[in-house]
Design a protein around this motif. Structure first.
Motif, PDB file in Angstrom:
ATOM      1  N   MET A   6       0.833  -1.195   0.000  1.00 43.31           N
ATOM      2  CA  MET A   6       0.000   0.000   0.000  1.00 43.31           C
ATOM      3  C   MET A   6       0.871   1.250   0.000  1.00 43.31           C
ATOM      4  N   GLY A   7       1.952   1.233   0.785  1.00 45.93           N
ATOM      5  CA  GLY A   7       2.862   2.373   0.818  1.00 45.93           C
ATOM      6  C   GLY A   7       3.517   2.617  -0.526  1.00 45.93           C
ATOM      7  N   ALA A   8       3.917   1.546  -1.203  1.00 45.37           N
ATOM      8  CA  ALA A   8       4.550   1.698  -2.512  1.00 45.37           C
ATOM      9  C   ALA A   8       3.574   2.284  -3.529  1.00 45.37           C
ATOM     10  N   ILE A   9       2.335   1.831  -3.502  1.00 47.38           N
ATOM     11  CA  ILE A   9       1.329   2.370  -4.421  1.00 47.38           C
ATOM     12  C   ILE A   9       1.034   3.828  -4.096  1.00 47.38           C
ATOM     13  N   ALA A  10       0.947   4.166  -2.813  1.00 45.02           N
ATOM     14  CA  ALA A  10       0.711   5.554  -2.428  1.00 45.02           C
ATOM     15  C   ALA A  10       1.829   6.448  -2.949  1.00 45.02           C
ATOM     16  N   LEU A  11       3.075   6.013  -2.807  1.00 44.86           N
ATOM     17  CA  LEU A  11       4.199   6.801  -3.319  1.00 44.86           C
ATOM     18  C   LEU A  11       4.137   6.935  -4.833  1.00 44.86           C
ATOM     19  N   ASN A  12       3.768   5.850  -5.497  1.00 42.72           N
ATOM     20  CA  ASN A  12       3.644   5.893  -6.949  1.00 42.72           C
ATOM     21  C   ASN A  12       2.659   6.980  -7.381  1.00 42.72           C
ATOM     22  N   TYR A  13       1.560   7.081  -6.662  1.00 41.96           N
ATOM     23  CA  TYR A  13       0.566   8.088  -7.019  1.00 41.96           C
ATOM     24  C   TYR A  13       1.013   9.490  -6.631  1.00 41.96           C
ATOM     25  N   MET A  14       1.756   9.634  -5.536  1.00 45.54           N
ATOM     26  CA  MET A  14       2.295  10.950  -5.185  1.00 45.54           C
ATOM     27  C   MET A  14       3.229  11.456  -6.281  1.00 45.54           C
ATOM     28  N   LEU A  15       4.054  10.553  -6.821  1.00 45.09           N
ATOM     29  CA  LEU A  15       5.026  10.941  -7.839  1.00 45.09           C
ATOM     30  C   LEU A  15       4.368  11.248  -9.180  1.00 45.09           C
ATOM     31  N   ARG A  16       3.161  10.764  -9.392  1.00 46.32           N
ATOM     32  CA  ARG A  16       2.512  11.053 -10.666  1.00 46.32           C
ATOM     33  C   ARG A  16       1.622  12.284 -10.628  1.00 46.32           C
ATOM     34  N   VAL A  17       1.069  12.628  -9.447  1.00 50.17           N
ATOM     35  CA  VAL A  17       0.134  13.762  -9.407  1.00 50.17           C
ATOM     36  C   VAL A  17       0.811  15.096  -9.150  1.00 50.17           C
ATOM     37  N   ASN A  18       2.087  15.070  -8.712  1.00 50.64           N
ATOM     38  CA  ASN A  18       2.718  16.341  -8.341  1.00 50.64           C
ATOM     39  C   ASN A  18       2.801  17.319  -9.517  1.00 50.64           C
ATOM     40  N   LEU A  19       3.062  16.804 -10.718  1.00 50.41           N
ATOM     41  CA  LEU A  19       3.169  17.710 -11.859  1.00 50.41           C
ATOM     42  C   LEU A  19       1.833  18.351 -12.204  1.00 50.41           C
ATOM     43  N   SER A  20       0.754  17.657 -11.919  1.00 50.25           N
ATOM     44  CA  SER A  20      -0.565  18.238 -12.180  1.00 50.25           C
ATOM     45  C   SER A  20      -0.765  19.525 -11.389  1.00 50.25           C
ATOM     46  N   VAL A  21      -0.217  19.575 -10.166  1.00 48.89           N
ATOM     47  CA  VAL A  21      -0.327  20.777  -9.338  1.00 48.89           C
ATOM     48  C   VAL A  21       0.682  21.832  -9.781  1.00 48.89           C
ATOM     49  N   ALA A  22       1.896  21.387 -10.122  1.00 45.55           N
ATOM     50  CA  ALA A  22       2.976  22.326 -10.439  1.00 45.55           C
ATOM     51  C   ALA A  22       2.923  22.852 -11.861  1.00 45.55           C
ATOM     52  N   ALA A  23       2.115  22.257 -12.728  1.00 48.11           N
ATOM     53  CA  ALA A  23       2.182  22.552 -14.162  1.00 48.11           C
ATOM     54  C   ALA A  23       1.961  24.026 -14.494  1.00 48.11           C
ATOM     55  N   ASP A  24       1.005  24.677 -13.852  1.00 51.45           N
ATOM     56  CA  ASP A  24       0.739  26.084 -14.175  1.00 51.45           C
ATOM     57  C   ASP A  24       1.929  26.972 -13.832  1.00 51.45           C
ATOM     58  N   ALA A  25       2.510  26.770 -12.650  1.00 50.99           N
ATOM     59  CA  ALA A  25       3.677  27.560 -12.253  1.00 50.99           C
ATOM     60  C   ALA A  25       4.867  27.261 -13.156  1.00 50.99           C
ATOM     61  N   MET A  26       5.031  26.005 -13.547  1.00 57.32           N
ATOM     62  CA  MET A  26       6.121  25.638 -14.455  1.00 57.32           C
ATOM     63  C   MET A  26       5.928  26.299 -15.812  1.00 57.32           C
ATOM     64  N   ALA A  27       4.702  26.282 -16.300  1.00 58.74           N
ATOM     65  CA  ALA A  27       4.425  26.893 -17.597  1.00 58.74           C
ATOM     66  C   ALA A  27       4.699  28.390 -17.569  1.00 58.74           C
ATOM     67  N   ASP A  28       4.352  29.047 -16.470  1.00 58.66           N
ATOM     68  CA  ASP A  28       4.605  30.490 -16.367  1.00 58.66           C
ATOM     69  C   ASP A  28       6.098  30.790 -16.374  1.00 58.66           C
ATOM     70  N   GLU A  29       6.866  30.046 -15.584  1.00 56.56           N
ATOM     71  CA  GLU A  29       8.307  30.312 -15.501  1.00 56.56           C
ATOM     72  C   GLU A  29       9.042  29.909 -16.764  1.00 56.56           C
ATOM     73  N   LEU A  30       8.678  28.753 -17.325  1.00 57.92           N
ATOM     74  CA  LEU A  30       9.418  28.199 -18.454  1.00 57.92           C
ATOM     75  C   LEU A  30       8.836  28.590 -19.804  1.00 57.92           C
ATOM     76  N   LYS A  31       7.778  29.406 -19.779  1.00 58.38           N
ATOM     77  CA  LYS A  31       7.160  29.943 -21.012  1.00 58.38           C
ATOM     78  C   LYS A  31       6.621  28.840 -21.917  1.00 58.38           C
ATOM     79  N   TRP A  32       5.971  27.848 -21.302  1.00 62.98           N
ATOM     80  CA  TRP A  32       5.336  26.808 -22.097  1.00 62.98           C
ATOM     81  C   TRP A  32       4.036  27.322 -22.680  1.00 62.98           C
ATOM     82  N   THR A  33       3.710  26.839 -23.880  1.00 63.22           N
ATOM     83  CA  THR A  33       2.383  27.074 -24.429  1.00 63.22           C
ATOM     84  C   THR A  33       1.411  26.081 -23.781  1.00 63.22           C
TER      85      THR A  33
END
Length: 208
Positions: A6-33
């Motif tokens: 269960m812990g391994a699966i929880a970590l797997n999901y933490m590592l996959r969802v983090n970019l969903s939260v960070a994507a807007d800030a990353m796009a602003d800084e890195l000038k992504w379309t």
């Protein structure tokens, strides 16, 4: 074993969802379309889909190794994600896609473990408990990612907060979990040195 999985699966999901939260800030800084941001968000699942069959074939014989590497390698790639994205968009895509490829292992591996470690009359409860790691990972991942990305976190003379911190902190959590997994998880009950003869008999009879 159920709680380790269960812990391994929880970590797997933490590592996959983090970019969903960070994507807007990353796009602003890195000038992504918006298109580039969409590619970065979706490329994980390209790698994830490609890795399902190969990891299932290997996990049939080496589930401990597959699940351990499926936590270690994504954790390392997560730590390098900010540097890769700041270096070059294509490099960022490759790292994220590779992360998805290596993160495809937990489910093929845990179903191998179920057949060896979970007696038939306990499968409903044990499988449900293991799979609850998905929701734990999403809750913790989304919540902490939002918190980390909104704050400065001074560490060793630098700031490990804001959107890069989402990757650094979750990646380190994954690295810390890997030694626990390799120390206490076993491919089968017969390999486990801590199991008692009565427990071994119960598992062998209950899963045969």
């Amino acid at each position: 074993m159920v709680f380790y999985m269960m812990g391994a699966i929880a970590l797997n999901y933490m590592l996959r969802v983090n970019l969903s939260v960070a994507a807007d800030a990353m796009a602003d800084e890195l000038k992504w379309t918006e298109t580039e941001k969409g590619y970065m968000l979706s490329v994980f699942y390209v790698g994830y889909a490609c890795g399902q069959v190969p990891t299932a074939l290997i996990a049939a014989n080496r589930p401990k190794m597959i699940l351990g590497l499926g936590t270690l390698l994504p954790a390392i790639l997560t730590i390098f994600q900010p540097m890769a994205c700041r270096t070059n968009f294509t490099l960022g895509l490759l790292v994220r896609g590779a992360l998805g490829l290596f993160a495809s292992s937990p489910f093929p591996a845990v179903f191998t473990f179920f057949s060896r470690w979970v007696p038939r009359d306990e499968k409903s409860l044990m499988i449900a408990t293991t799979m609850s790691g998905m929701y734990v990972g999403e809750i913790v991942g989304f919540s902490l990612s939002g918190l980390i990305s909104s704050m400065d976190i001074p560490f060793a003379g630098t700031n490990i907060g804001n959107w890069p911190g989402v990757f650094y902190i979750f990646g380190v959590i994954g690295l810390l979990y890997v030694p626990v997994w390799f120390a206490y998880a076993w491919d089968s009950p017969q390999d486990c040195p801590y199991i008692t003869p009565d427990e071994l008999q119960l598992l062998v009879e209950g899963t045969s």
